[in-house]
Design an enzyme around this catalytic site. Structure first.
Site, PDB file in Angstrom:
ATOM      1  CG  ASP A 383       1.506  -9.559  14.046  1.00 35.34           C
ATOM      2  OD1 ASP A 383       2.107  -8.531  14.410  1.00 35.34           O
ATOM      3  OD2 ASP A 383       0.597 -10.091  14.711  1.00 35.34           O
TER       4      ASP A 383
HETATM    5  P1  NAP Z   1      -2.359  -7.848  12.291  1.00 33.95           P
HETATM    6  O1  NAP Z   1      -0.943  -8.194  12.601  1.00 33.95           O
HETATM    7  O2  NAP Z   1      -3.397  -8.235  13.270  1.00 33.95           O
HETATM    8  O3  NAP Z   1      -2.390  -6.247  12.048  1.00 33.95           O
HETATM    9  C1  NAP Z   1      -3.526  -5.622  11.574  1.00 33.95           C
HETATM   10  C2  NAP Z   1      -3.212  -4.134  11.417  1.00 33.95           C
HETATM   11  O4  NAP Z   1      -4.314  -3.560  10.751  1.00 33.95           O
HETATM   12  C3  NAP Z   1      -3.031  -3.395  12.719  1.00 33.95           C
HETATM   13  O5  NAP Z   1      -1.685  -3.083  12.933  1.00 33.95           O
HETATM   14  C4  NAP Z   1      -3.919  -2.145  12.596  1.00 33.95           C
HETATM   15  O6  NAP Z   1      -3.130  -0.975  12.807  1.00 33.95           O
HETATM   16  C5  NAP Z   1      -4.399  -2.214  11.146  1.00 33.95           C
HETATM   17  N1  NAP Z   1      -5.797  -1.820  11.002  1.00 33.95           N
HETATM   18  C6  NAP Z   1      -6.844  -2.106  11.813  1.00 33.95           C
HETATM   19  N2  NAP Z   1      -7.959  -1.540  11.365  1.00 33.95           N
HETATM   20  C7  NAP Z   1      -7.625  -0.897  10.217  1.00 33.95           C
HETATM   21  C8  NAP Z   1      -8.354  -0.119   9.287  1.00 33.95           C
HETATM   22  N3  NAP Z   1      -9.666   0.122   9.431  1.00 33.95           N
HETATM   23  N4  NAP Z   1      -7.697   0.386   8.209  1.00 33.95           N
HETATM   24  C9  NAP Z   1      -6.363   0.163   8.052  1.00 33.95           C
HETATM   25  N5  NAP Z   1      -5.632  -0.547   8.929  1.00 33.95           N
HETATM   26  C10 NAP Z   1      -6.248  -1.067   9.987  1.00 33.95           C
HETATM   27  O7  NAP Z   1      -2.816  -8.430  10.886  1.00 33.95           O
HETATM   28  P2  NAP Z   1      -2.090  -9.428   9.874  1.00 33.95           P
HETATM   29  O8  NAP Z   1      -0.796  -8.864   9.392  1.00 33.95           O
HETATM   30  O9  NAP Z   1      -3.134  -9.816   8.896  1.00 33.95           O
HETATM   31  O10 NAP Z   1      -1.693 -10.673  10.757  1.00 33.95           O
HETATM   32  C11 NAP Z   1      -2.645 -11.586  11.249  1.00 33.95           C
HETATM   33  C12 NAP Z   1      -2.274 -11.957  12.657  1.00 33.95           C
HETATM   34  O11 NAP Z   1      -3.355 -12.754  13.190  1.00 33.95           O
HETATM   35  C13 NAP Z   1      -1.011 -12.789  12.724  1.00 33.95           C
HETATM   36  O12 NAP Z   1      -0.258 -12.460  13.858  1.00 33.95           O
HETATM   37  C14 NAP Z   1      -1.550 -14.205  12.822  1.00 33.95           C
HETATM   38  O13 NAP Z   1      -0.649 -15.079  13.451  1.00 33.95           O
HETATM   39  C15 NAP Z   1      -2.804 -13.984  13.648  1.00 33.95           C
HETATM   40  N6  NAP Z   1      -3.774 -15.081  13.479  1.00 33.95           N
HETATM   41  C16 NAP Z   1      -4.244 -15.354  12.239  1.00 33.95           C
HETATM   42  C17 NAP Z   1      -5.078 -16.440  12.043  1.00 33.95           C
HETATM   43  C18 NAP Z   1      -5.579 -16.819  10.687  1.00 33.95           C
HETATM   44  O14 NAP Z   1      -6.024 -17.947  10.521  1.00 33.95           O
HETATM   45  N7  NAP Z   1      -5.531 -15.937   9.715  1.00 33.95           N
HETATM   46  C19 NAP Z   1      -5.458 -17.219  13.137  1.00 33.95           C
HETATM   47  C20 NAP Z   1      -4.976 -16.862  14.403  1.00 33.95           C
HETATM   48  C21 NAP Z   1      -4.139 -15.785  14.551  1.00 33.95           C
HETATM   49  P3  NAP Z   1      -3.856   0.389  13.255  1.00 33.95           P
HETATM   50  O15 NAP Z   1      -4.579   0.081  14.512  1.00 33.95           O
HETATM   51  O16 NAP Z   1      -2.733   1.378  13.438  1.00 33.95           O
HETATM   52  O17 NAP Z   1      -4.768   0.788  12.154  1.00 33.95           O
END
Ligand code: NAP
Length: 456
Positions: A383
């Site tokens: 994301d």
């Molecule tokens: P993300 O959008 O959740 O995407 C994570 C990606 O990691 C997935 O598409 C998944 O694809 C891949 N993945 C999972 N396991 C894996 C593995 N073992 N090896 C390689 N890839 C793997 O992560 P992000 O870009 O870090 O974004 C964070 C999201 O969380 C945002 O939407 C944010 O708004 C939300 N959020 C964050 C917080 C905070 O404080 N950080 C709080 C609330 C919400 P595959 O399944 O194809 O592997």
């Protein structure tokens, strides 16, 4: 004796504030935890000297049991499980504040009506923070898999909150509140905390936990007034304001209002509305070609995300980076404020792997550098690098600031398959002409990249 107690509380407050200040930078954060912990030790020990204090054995037992459990779980918890641990610890703070309120209301011996009002307010807020945090814990721990959403839910929640408030007013008005009213007041407040948290998607829990953290701080400060305990007032206020700021920061970094986080059921599927199917196809690359591309690049920017945390790939990635640097490649890490599942998630993992802080850059510091980078290596992030946040006003993540990985000359995305990110939407980055997908779990892929670069 009283001066010694007040002086110790002042020292504890100074330690809390200095500790918090040090936590604002990864370089000093570890020391900040120690300072704040020392403040807590001072505040706890000085309680034994309070005039009229008794039940020393019970107090000692509580400290030994609580401290022992915290020590054990703190040592054992995996980095990826940190959010739920924070939820449970934080919830305990709210519960402790509510317990103080219950005892004081049962005693009914308030110096002034204001203290009675504060006891009730702290009891309400602390109970909601306690039961809500327990649900947050259960969701993040995978004990509760589904979000409970049904029609009229918000109305029922509002009715329960109104009933808790009504009992609260009864308690405030009574000279000696009745035991039954106290019981019903706390039961309703606890129920409200549970029901309010049930519909919220698991992935939004970090924001909710931060909100409950702020509420816990407020409840502790209120009960500090009731007990005349300066350390509780100061620590509670500091936690309350820090939690509020953190909640706002997270909501802002996702470009969502707190109301949207609490009431929209985001992440449970409903939010994918407005999504436009991406055109084209994802193009694959193998580890050999990816390694060559990066080994002969001038600049590589690495964007880690939640998947890197799941795969625990940070150590191997750092080893890979060092190999690239030995070949003269400039490598930087770009960190999105909400990458992963809690603020600072990526910073902590990279610090644990030994990545120097001067290689880690925040979004505003590095976003303009992607255009000049030869390769953006996106590992387990989704994301936070999705360009629809800039281009599609209909997208649920429209307006969220993103890392401009798509502007790099070449983009390599490491992920296991076609899994979506937390928002549940397709990522336009994966379909761009300059993007190649390197499939596999983060740690295994990083291992292969290391092997390939060593062979060059
Ligand atoms: P993300 O959008 O959740 O995407 C994570 C990606 O990691 C997935 O598409 C998944 O694809 C891949 N993945 C999972 N396991 C894996 C593995 N073992 N090896 C390689 N890839 C793997 O992560 P992000 O870009 O870090 O974004 C964070 C999201 O969380 C945002 O939407 C944010 O708004 C939300 N959020 C964050 C917080 C905070 O404080 N950080 C709080 C609330 C919400 P595959 O399944 O194809 O592997």
């Amino acid at each position: 004796m009283n001066s010694l107690i007040q002086l110790s509380y002042f020292a504890a407050a100074v330690l809390f504030i200095m500790g918090l200040k040090r936590m604002s930078s990864p370089v000093t954060a570890r020391g900040g935890i120690v300072w704040a912990g020392l403040g807590m030790v001072v505040a706890t020990l000085i309680t034994f000297l309070w005039p009229g204090m008794h039940n020393y054995a019970w107090m000692t037992l509580a400290i030994v049991v609580g401290g022992g459990l915290a020590w054990y779980t703190g040592k054992k918890v995996a980095m990826t499980d940190m959010p739920q641990m924070i939820a449970i610890y934080n919830g305990m703070g709210g519960g402790a504040a509510a317990a103080i309120a219950a005892v004081e209301l049962l005693r009914g011996d308030f110096h002034a009506p204001t203290f009675q009002v504060l006891a009730v307010a702290g009891g309400l807020i602390g109970s909601v923070a306690f039961s809500g945090s327990m649900v947050a814990f259960a969701k993040l721990q995978g004990l509760m898999k589904r979000s409970l959403v049904f029609s009229g839910q918000q109305f029922i929640n509002l009715a329960i909150f109104a009933a808790a408030l009504a009992f609260g007013f009864l308690l405030m008005a009574a000279d000696l509140p009745s035991g039954l009213n106290i019981l019903l007041f706390f039961a309703l407040a606890l129920l409200f905390g549970v029901l309010m948290t049930l519909p919220i998607g698991g992935a939004d829990m970090p924001v909710v936990i931060s909100l409950y953290n702020a509420l816990t701080g407020l409840a502790v400060a209120f009960e500090g007034f009731v007990l005349g305990n300066a350390a509780m007032i100061i620590a509670g206020t500091v936690v309350g304001s820090a939690g509020t700021l953190l909640t706002q920061l997270m909501a802002k970094a996702m470009n969502r209002s707190l109301g949207n986080v609490l009431f929209s059921g985001f992440g449970s599927g409903a939010a994918a509305e407005g999504e436009v199917a991406e055109q084209g196809e994802m193009k694959e690359i193998d580890a050999t070609d990816a390694a060559v591309m990066m080994a002969y690049a001038d600049t590589v920017i690495i964007v880690p995300g939640y998947g890197m945390a799941v795969a625990q790939a940070q150590h191997k990635i750092w080893e890979f980076v060092q190999l690239l640097e030995n070949r003269g490649v400039t490598v930087k890490f770009a960190i999105h404020p909400v990458a992963g599942r809690m603020p600072g998630h990526m910073n902590v993992l990279l610090a644990e792997a030994g990545v120097p802080y001067d290689k880690i850059f925040d979004l505003e510091e590095i976003n303009n550098e992607f255009e000049k980078a030869d390769v953006a290596l996106v590992i387990g992030a989704n994301d936070v690098v999705n360009p629809v946040a800039r281009s599609n006003p209909e997208s649920p993540i429209y307006g969220m600031p993103i890392l401009n990985a798509d502007k790099a000359k070449n983009v390599i995305c490491v992920k296991r398959g076609k899994g979506k990110g937390f928002s549940g939407i397709e990522n336009a980055l994966f379909f761009l002409d300059n993007t190649r997908m390197l499939y596999g779990s983060g740690e295994a892929v990083a291992g292969k990249l290391i092997t390939e670069v060593k062979q060059l």
